[in-house]
Design an enzyme around this catalytic site. Structure first.
Site, short mmCIF file in Angstrom:
data_model
loop_
_atom_site.label_atom_id
_atom_site.label_comp_id
_atom_site.label_asym_id
_atom_site.label_seq_id
_atom_site.Cartn_x
_atom_site.Cartn_y
_atom_site.Cartn_z
N MET A 45 -12.10 4.36 -0.82
CA MET A 45 -12.82 4.57 0.44
C MET A 45 -13.53 5.91 0.30
SD MET A 45 -9.82 3.09 2.84
CE MET A 45 -8.71 3.24 1.46
N SER A 83 0.85 -1.20 0.00
CA SER A 83 0.00 0.00 0.00
C SER A 83 0.88 1.25 0.00
CB SER A 83 -0.90 0.02 1.23
OG SER A 83 -1.54 1.28 1.30
N ASP A 109 -4.77 3.71 -2.04
CA ASP A 109 -5.90 4.03 -1.16
C ASP A 109 -6.43 5.43 -1.44
OD1 ASP A 109 -6.15 1.70 0.61
OD2 ASP A 109 -4.13 2.23 1.27
N ASP A 158 -6.71 -6.51 4.04
CA ASP A 158 -6.07 -5.20 4.05
C ASP A 158 -6.16 -4.62 5.46
OD1 ASP A 158 -5.15 -2.61 3.57
OD2 ASP A 158 -6.84 -2.05 2.27
N HIS A 190 -1.07 -1.05 -4.30
CA HIS A 190 -2.38 -0.78 -3.71
C HIS A 190 -2.50 0.72 -3.44
CE1 HIS A 190 -5.95 -1.90 -1.29
NE2 HIS A 190 -5.56 -0.97 -0.44
N PHE A 244 -6.79 4.51 7.96
CA PHE A 244 -5.41 4.79 8.35
C PHE A 244 -4.54 3.55 8.25
CE2 PHE A 244 -8.24 7.70 10.50
CZ PHE A 244 -7.65 8.93 10.21
N GLY A 288 -1.07 1.43 9.61
CA GLY A 288 -0.39 1.23 10.88
C GLY A 288 -1.27 0.76 12.03
N HIS A 340 -8.16 1.08 -4.23
CA HIS A 340 -9.13 0.84 -3.14
C HIS A 340 -9.81 2.16 -2.83
CE1 HIS A 340 -9.61 -0.23 1.45
NE2 HIS A 340 -10.76 -0.17 0.83
N MET A 345 -11.79 -6.15 4.96
CA MET A 345 -10.96 -5.22 5.73
C MET A 345 -10.63 -5.83 7.09
SD MET A 345 -10.27 -2.57 3.89
CE MET A 345 -9.41 -1.67 5.20
N MET A 404 -9.05 8.14 -0.44
CA MET A 404 -9.93 8.48 0.69
C MET A 404 -10.46 9.90 0.51
SD MET A 404 -7.74 7.08 3.91
CE MET A 404 -6.75 5.58 3.83
C1 DX5 Z 1 -6.45 1.45 5.45
C2 DX5 Z 1 -5.98 1.17 4.06
C3 DX5 Z 1 -4.85 0.23 3.99
C4 DX5 Z 1 -3.60 0.69 4.68
C5 DX5 Z 1 -2.96 -0.52 5.28
O1 DX5 Z 1 -7.69 2.06 5.40
O2 DX5 Z 1 -7.03 0.62 3.27
O3 DX5 Z 1 -4.56 -0.14 2.64
O4 DX5 Z 1 -2.67 1.32 3.85
O5 DX5 Z 1 -1.87 -0.14 6.05
P1 DX5 Z 1 -1.14 -1.15 7.02
O6 DX5 Z 1 -0.63 -2.30 6.20
O7 DX5 Z 1 -0.05 -0.31 7.60
O8 DX5 Z 1 -2.15 -1.59 8.04
ZN ZN Z 2 -6.50 -0.22 1.30
#
Ligand code: DX5
Ligand code: ZN
Length: 227
Positions: free
Chosen positions: A71, A13, A38, A178, A36, A146, A148, A69, A140, A40
């Site tokens: 969101m 990601s 994201d 994910d 990947h 977020f 981490g 992805h 998910m 948002m």
């Molecule tokens: C969270 C994202 C993830 C995120 C995963 O909403 O969809 O793709 O980047 O990050 P890690 O692998 O650090 O949990």
């Molecule tokens: Zn994601």
């Protein structure tokens, strides 16, 4: 896409990349399967990343295909644009789509793989009868928004249910996880039936990004063979 990568697939990601060194950080994941991405909108989730203009540049720059992805609210309106700019797969949230099947068909008609995502608290059994409408289902394993965060093991029965159902129906749908995927958790998700793994901090937080991708892939392969 002519040649689809075999399972287990590792999709780093780029949420965990350095946004002002995106080209450098995309080059680091050339040995992975998909980048990947994201997206948002600060509405569907309480965080904001980037939109189609940035994703178009990422698409032009990435050494590997994009796994977008979304969101975002109102994917029925916005998702097709990401397929049109060339993303290999476009995943929208089931909670946000007003007509998931129509949207998946539209994404496929543009040439993208169609994905649908479910948040940790959203059941997936409503997807059983329409599995063939999708190329991938994203379970998910954290609340979206977020990087981490800690892996939510309580989502594994849902993943296993999807895996069992896909097998029973002879479906080739990919099952993606994910959130919180790392050396310590990837085997749990692989054993529960995931074949495609998104990892942000575990990849970009590593000293050797390429080695981290290889290690995650090996751990997933071993765990899926054992299960
Ligand atoms: C969270 C994202 C993830 C995120 C995963 O909403 O969809 O793709 O980047 O990050 P890690 O692998 O650090 O949990
Ligand atoms: Zn994601």
């Amino acid at each position: 896409m002519a040649d689809l990568p075999a399972a287990p697939r590792i999709n780093p990601s780029i949420l965990a990349a350095d946004f002002v060194n995106m080209q450098r950080d995309l080059a680091k994941i050339a040995s992975a399967d998909f980048a990947h991405v994201d997206v948002m909108d600060n509405h569907f989730v309480p965080n904001l990343t980037f939109g189609p203009q940035m994703v178009e540049r990422i698409q032009a720059t990435s050494p590997i295909p994009l796994d977008v992805h979304l969101m975002i609210t109102d994917p029925d309106r916005w998702a097709p644009g990401y397929a049109e700019l060339g993303a290999a797969s476009v995943t929208f949230h089931l909670e946000a789509a007003s007509d998931p099947v129509a949207l998946a068909r539209r994404l496929r008609s543009i040439g993208a793989r169609a994905g649908v995502a479910v948040k940790p608290g959203t059941p997936a059994d409503g997807l059983y009868d329409i599995l063939d409408e999708f190329d991938q289902i994203l379970v998910m394993t954290v609340e979206p928004g977020f990087g981490g965060q800690g892996f939510m093991g309580e989502t594994m029965p849902k993943l296993r249910g999807l895996a069992d159902e896909a097998k029973r129906r002879g479906s080739s749908v990919w099952l993606q996880v994910d959130g919180g995927i790392a050396d310590s958790t990837i085997e749990i998700a692989a054993a529960a039936g995931a074949d495609t793994f998104v990892a942000g901090s575990a990849v970009y937080g590593a000293d050797d990004v390429e080695a981290a991708v290889t290690r995650l892939r090996e751990l997933a392969r071993a765990a899926s063979l054992e299960s």
